[in-house]
Design an enzyme around this catalytic site. Structure first.
Site, mmCIF file in Angstrom:
data_model
loop_
_atom_site.group_PDB
_atom_site.id
_atom_site.type_symbol
_atom_site.label_atom_id
_atom_site.label_comp_id
_atom_site.label_asym_id
_atom_site.label_seq_id
_atom_site.Cartn_x
_atom_site.Cartn_y
_atom_site.Cartn_z
ATOM 1 N N LYS A 70 -43.160 -105.580 -50.205
ATOM 2 C CA LYS A 70 -43.257 -106.616 -49.172
ATOM 3 C C LYS A 70 -42.392 -107.813 -49.546
ATOM 4 O O LYS A 70 -42.745 -108.603 -50.421
ATOM 5 C CB LYS A 70 -44.696 -107.090 -48.979
ATOM 6 C CG LYS A 70 -44.807 -107.897 -47.680
ATOM 7 C CD LYS A 70 -45.953 -108.854 -47.646
ATOM 8 C CE LYS A 70 -45.726 -110.124 -48.399
ATOM 9 N NZ LYS A 70 -44.607 -110.950 -47.891
ATOM 10 N N GLU A 89 -46.786 -112.403 -62.005
ATOM 11 C CA GLU A 89 -45.737 -113.295 -62.530
ATOM 12 C C GLU A 89 -45.772 -114.545 -61.683
ATOM 13 O O GLU A 89 -45.382 -114.513 -60.517
ATOM 14 C CB GLU A 89 -44.359 -112.639 -62.408
ATOM 15 C CG GLU A 89 -44.208 -111.337 -63.139
ATOM 16 C CD GLU A 89 -44.076 -111.504 -64.637
ATOM 17 O OE1 GLU A 89 -44.149 -112.648 -65.139
ATOM 18 O OE2 GLU A 89 -43.899 -110.480 -65.302
ATOM 19 N N CYS A 118 -38.576 -119.776 -61.612
ATOM 20 C CA CYS A 118 -39.893 -120.001 -62.228
ATOM 21 C C CYS A 118 -39.823 -120.399 -63.698
ATOM 22 O O CYS A 118 -40.681 -121.114 -64.191
ATOM 23 C CB CYS A 118 -40.706 -118.733 -62.074
ATOM 24 S SG CYS A 118 -39.794 -117.293 -62.631
ATOM 25 N N GLU A 142 -45.449 -127.715 -60.744
ATOM 26 C CA GLU A 142 -44.151 -127.086 -60.513
ATOM 27 C C GLU A 142 -43.530 -127.667 -59.247
ATOM 28 O O GLU A 142 -44.128 -127.592 -58.178
ATOM 29 C CB GLU A 142 -44.356 -125.575 -60.356
ATOM 30 C CG GLU A 142 -43.061 -124.829 -60.216
ATOM 31 C CD GLU A 142 -43.275 -123.316 -60.163
ATOM 32 O OE1 GLU A 142 -44.124 -122.881 -59.361
ATOM 33 O OE2 GLU A 142 -42.598 -122.606 -60.903
#
Ligand code: NAD
Length: 482
Positions: free
Chosen positions: A179, A253, A289, A388
């Site tokens: 997806k 992750e 990331c 983040e």
């Protein structure tokens, strides 16, 4: 670019979607529509899972192919993707604003490398081992393909991060429903065409473009055996909860807020280190990331290092992602730019000092651009040092001594990447060993296909890449031999 598709890649075929809902894809650099695809619905996910299930359960199917035959098919896919790399690169850059030069290195090349690497591992890694028992007799330990994998991918590196999942999964003999994120679905069509051309059997790879609802449907689907997810920590928590309830294996992750630790002996000459520093701190417009976006600088050299990072960020060329010379492109979406701008405002409000950037580039009236931004005088407790941002924003935090640097590096909810910059590699390694993280570099950083990649703490569970990642897609079976 004007790309429109009417079907979905399910069961090795181009099938009509069950609804007329569509996803329109917009260029991050121009804000103009560049294509559209059908939006998969739950019924399409059901069809994709059924196709993957059939392909997996086929007694003569992919899971039962000799590993060397699977490897050969994966190498054919690698060859097609290599040939079509520039198409993938252009699509990804146009969609999410990744500078085209970065896209060539990663989105174009990395999946090809991974497919060939895991094809080699499929050939060379034994899946059966006979162990002498302690109570007499032998045990045959088998590594069997785990089953149907739901692979959920974010928009920041859509092809590379999909390959982190499908390359080891295919090598292990699993089948997949992938997806992609709605923001980056056009590249998934090039990939689907490559799969069809490679001769990988029908149903082994299926693709369902859609948002989080269809993602959630895939995660909880009764016929899925494993979920492999890359994305935000918030989504990862919710997916982890569902998989926990279902006792479904899951690899997560997630986000990061890594530290780039500048040791007091580092001679950072921008002429020499700018490229490596860029990859470690600002790659893909800060939408990566693992980036070390908390720069920890020794107090005795703080002013010098603030000046260095200010020069470094100020020299970067901001522009259209499809321009070969662009180093910083736009944010992937308008919402992502708003998020970055909210963090910049919060940083200012908390008393940090912008030394460069902080706004939108004056010469760009189109595209979701944010200037490369450096904050000095950041406290590690500030929101901009803890959360983040996912944009080209660096926070420079002073530290007293090496212990203090390690303490600050570890004072984070996350633990995904990180770097240590020093003239003494042994000292760098000693510091790297003390940082709580899944990966870290000394004077460099880039995920390496042969080594495990992933995070600790809120950065996730499990590892991708390396021979270790094959185990994500295998189930162990012990056969006691009488
Ligand atoms: P996101 O979590 O919103 O979405 C990621 C993917 O998950 C998308 O395909 C989305 O549609 C889907 N999704 C979202 N919620 C879901 C749910 N509840 N169930 C099933 N599917 C769901 O993240 P994003 O904004 O697209 O991506 C950016 C994030 O990804 C950042 O936080 C970044 O750090 C993280 N990331 C992590 C890594 C890593 O390897 N650790 C790599 C790249 C990006």
């Amino acid at each position: 670019m004007d790309l429109h598709y009417d079907s979905l890649f399910i069961g090795g075929d181009w099938v009509r979607p069950t609804s007329s809902e569509r996803i329109t894809v917009v260029s991050a650099s121009t804000e103009q529509p560049i294509g559209s695809v059908p939006e998969a619905q739950e019924a399409d996910v059901d069809a994709a899972v059924a196709a993957a299930r059939r392909a997996f359960d086929d007694p003569a199917g992919w899971a039962h192919w000799a590993p060397a035959d699977r490897a050969a098919a994966m190498e054919r896919l690698a060859d097609v993707l290599e040939r079509r790399a520039e198409d993938v690169v252009q699509r990804v850059s146009a969609q999410n604003g990744m500078p085209v030069a970065v896209a060539r290195q990663l989105e174009g090349a990395f999946p090809v490398v991974l497919l060939r690497y895991y094809a080699g591992l499929a050939r060379d890694t034994a899946t059966e081992e006979t162990r002498p028992g302690l109570f007499g007799g032998n045990t045959l330990v088998r590594r069997e393909p785990l089953g149907v994998v739901g692979a959920i991918v974010p928009w920041n590196f859509p092809q590379t991060l999909a390959a982190f999942k499908y390359a080891p999964a295919l090598a292990a003999g699993c089948t997949l429903v992938i997806k992609p994120s709605p923001e980056t679905v056009l590249d998934s069509y090039t990939f689907a065409e490559a799969v069809a051309e490679s001769g990988i059997p029908a149903g082994v790879v299926n693709i369902v473009p859609g948002g989080r609802e269809v993602g959630a449907h895939l995660v909880a689907h009764p016929d899925v055996d494993k979920i492999s997810f890359t994305g935000s920590t918030a989504a990862g928590r919710s997916i982890g909860e569902v998989c926990g309830r279902l006792l479904r294996p899951v690899t997560l992750e997630l986000g990061g807020k890594s530290a780039a630790i500048i040791l007091d002996d580092a001679s950072l000459d921008l002429q020499n280190v700018a490229e490596k520093l860029f990859t470690a701190t600002l790659l893909n417009n800060g939408q990566t990331c693992f980036l070390g976006t908390r720069v920890l600088a020794p107090r005795a050299r703080y002013t010098e290092i603030v000046d260095l990072f200010t020069d470094f960020a100020g020299a970067l060329k901001v522009g259209d992602a499809l321009d070969d010379t662009t180093q910083i492109g736009p944010m992937a979406t308008a919402a992502q730019r708003e998020r970055v701008e909210r963090y910049i405002a919060k940083g200012r409000g908390d008393g940090a000092r912008v030394t460069i950037g902080g706004g939108r580039p004056a010469d760009r009236d189109r595209g979701w651009f944010v200037e490369p931004t450096v904050f000095a005088d950041v406290d590690n407790n500030h929101t901009i040092a803890q959360e983040e941002i996912f944009g080209p924003v660096l926070s420079l935090i002073p530290y007293a001594d090496e212990d203090d640097a390690v303490r600050l590096a570890n004072d984070s909810d996350y633990g995904l990447g990180g770097t240590v910059w020093t003239n003494d590699p042994e000292r760098g390694l000693a510091v790297a060993k003390r940082v709580q993280t899944g990966t870290i570099g000394v004077n460099t950083y880039l995920p390496e296909p042969t080594a495990p990649f992933g995070g600790v703490k809120a950065s996730g569970i499990g590892r991708e890449l390396g021979p270790e990642a094959l185990a994500n897609y295998q189930e162990l079976k012990s056969v006691y031999l009488g």
